[in-house]
Design a protein around this motif. Structure first.
Motif, PDB file in Angstrom:
ATOM      1  N   ASP A  45     -33.631   8.886  -2.586  1.00 46.04           N
ATOM      2  CA  ASP A  45     -34.320  10.097  -2.160  1.00 46.04           C
ATOM      3  C   ASP A  45     -35.753  10.048  -2.649  1.00 46.04           C
ATOM      4  OD1 ASP A  45     -32.314  11.749  -0.767  1.00 46.04           O
ATOM      5  OD2 ASP A  45     -31.256  11.680  -2.682  1.00 46.04           O
ATOM      6  N   CYS A  46     -36.679  10.576  -1.836  1.00 43.59           N
ATOM      7  CA  CYS A  46     -38.108  10.504  -2.147  1.00 43.59           C
ATOM      8  C   CYS A  46     -38.709  11.903  -2.208  1.00 43.59           C
ATOM      9  CB  CYS A  46     -38.847   9.684  -1.104  1.00 43.59           C
ATOM     10  SG  CYS A  46     -38.252   7.988  -0.924  1.00 43.59           S
TER      11      CYS A  46
ATOM     12  N   ALA B  42     -35.391  -0.018  -0.157  1.00 42.30           N
ATOM     13  CA  ALA B  42     -34.675   1.013   0.598  1.00 42.30           C
ATOM     14  C   ALA B  42     -35.464   2.316   0.606  1.00 42.30           C
ATOM     15  CB  ALA B  42     -33.286   1.235   0.002  1.00 42.30           C
ATOM     16  N   ALA B  43     -36.066   2.677  -0.523  1.00 41.06           N
ATOM     17  CA  ALA B  43     -36.859   3.896  -0.599  1.00 41.06           C
ATOM     18  C   ALA B  43     -38.054   3.817   0.344  1.00 41.06           C
ATOM     19  CB  ALA B  43     -37.324   4.130  -2.034  1.00 41.06           C
TER      20      ALA B  43
ATOM     21  N   TYR C 295     -37.141   8.855  -6.205  1.00 36.97           N
ATOM     22  CA  TYR C 295     -38.499   8.368  -6.360  1.00 36.97           C
ATOM     23  C   TYR C 295     -39.463   9.517  -6.103  1.00 36.97           C
ATOM     24  CZ  TYR C 295     -36.697   3.559  -5.984  1.00 36.97           C
ATOM     25  OH  TYR C 295     -36.033   2.380  -6.185  1.00 36.97           O
ATOM     26  N   PHE C 296     -40.678   9.375  -6.637  1.00 32.89           N
ATOM     27  CA  PHE C 296     -41.679  10.372  -6.277  1.00 32.89           C
ATOM     28  C   PHE C 296     -43.011   9.687  -6.024  1.00 32.89           C
ATOM     29  CE2 PHE C 296     -43.746  10.055 -10.298  1.00 32.89           C
ATOM     30  CZ  PHE C 296     -44.927  10.783 -10.219  1.00 32.89           C
TER      31      PHE C 296
ATOM     32  N   HIS D 288     -30.744  18.905  -3.509  1.00 32.68           N
ATOM     33  CA  HIS D 288     -32.133  18.499  -3.372  1.00 32.68           C
ATOM     34  C   HIS D 288     -33.125  19.475  -4.001  1.00 32.68           C
ATOM     35  CE1 HIS D 288     -31.660  15.201  -0.084  1.00 32.68           C
ATOM     36  NE2 HIS D 288     -30.748  15.122  -1.035  1.00 32.68           N
ATOM     37  N   GLU D 289     -32.727  20.723  -4.174  1.00 34.74           N
ATOM     38  CA  GLU D 289     -33.598  21.628  -4.923  1.00 34.74           C
ATOM     39  C   GLU D 289     -33.714  21.155  -6.370  1.00 34.74           C
ATOM     40  OE1 GLU D 289     -34.099  26.360  -6.126  1.00 34.74           O
ATOM     41  OE2 GLU D 289     -32.621  25.754  -4.635  1.00 34.74           O
TER      42      GLU D 289
END
Length: 248
Positions: free
Chosen positions: A29-30, A69-70, A129-130, A164-165
């Motif tokens: 997830d990004c 993948a990200a 990831y961010f 996701h929050e």
């Protein structure tokens, strides 16, 4: 910077669910942050058939790394590429499957049927990831018939899918704890900026105000800025210096 592997075939959702090429129960997830008009925003996506929003993410092929993948899933869903994506947390609580899971709603709306015990309905371990990006590049997002991209204030999130929050808030915590490092390599400010603009960015992300002299002294002590020429605007006020980040 993570680049996209264009050799991956673009598969339909039905094909994705039946392929044996994925690592089951593993996802990425990004969390993508942008800064606009003194407000920190996060990029979210939503299928038209689902009433909840999520961060961009997806599954992991057996022949690719988590980092690849990200980058791939982010590009497929937003057309953002060559970003500096950084891992910040792994989410794996035992009740992730039960938290606002929209998969059943989505598959039903698309008339897709899978076995009740299919891995799509089971618990996933997700590496998050961010990245920090220039808010103005949002025009690059793809125009698709079944999904929409939108920016939301981190202080006013919509109803979110899965956990996701929690992922967004954990990403914000990570950003705040590592702001000095991450802001240097970001595109949240123009190449040349004033100390006031940098202070506004810090105050927005951290949610607190600073005394001007204290902030300037603290930032200059980090040795991450190069002072440039003054910014002359023709006003009667004293012209401020321009700065730019030193390359890492």
């Amino acid at each position: 910077m993570m680049k996209v592997d264009d050799s991956k075939n673009k598969l339909s959702l039905a094909e994705l669910l039946n392929t044996k090429g994925f690592v089951e129960h593993v996802s990425v997830d990004c969390v993508i942050f942008g800064f606009n008009k003194d407000e920190l925003k996060v990029l979210l996506l939503k299928y038209h058939e689902v009433d909840r929003w999520s961060v961009p993410g997806g599954f992991v092929f057996k022949d690719e790394s988590l980092d690849d993948a990200a980058a791939r899933t982010l590009y497929e869903r937003t057309h953002l590429e060559n970003l500096f994506l950084q891992q910040f947390y792994t989410f794996g609580s035992v009740n992730r499957t039960d938290e606002n899971n929209p998969h059943r709603q989505l598959l039903k709306s698309l008339n897709l049927t899978v076995d009740p015990d299919h891995w799509i309905y089971q618990r996933f371990i997700s590496t998050a990831y961010f990245a920090l990006i220039d808010f103005t590049i949002s025009h690059t997002f793809p125009d698709t018939n079944n999904e929409v991209c939108a920016w939301f204030s981190v202080d006013d999130l919509p109803e979110m899918a899965f956990d996701h929050e929690k992922i967004v808030k954990k990403g914000l915590d990570f950003l705040r704890l590592n702001l000095d490092y991450n802001v240097v390599g970001s595109n949240l400010l123009p190449e040349k900026f004033t100390m006031k603009e940098l202070q506004t960015l810090y105050e927005t992300i951290l949610g607190e105000k600073f005394r001007r002299n204290n902030f300037q002294r603290k930032v200059l002590s980090l040795n991450m800025l190069q002072r440039l020429e003054k910014l002359y605007t023709g006003s009667a006020n004293k012209a401020p210096y321009l700065y730019k980040f030193l390359k890492k």
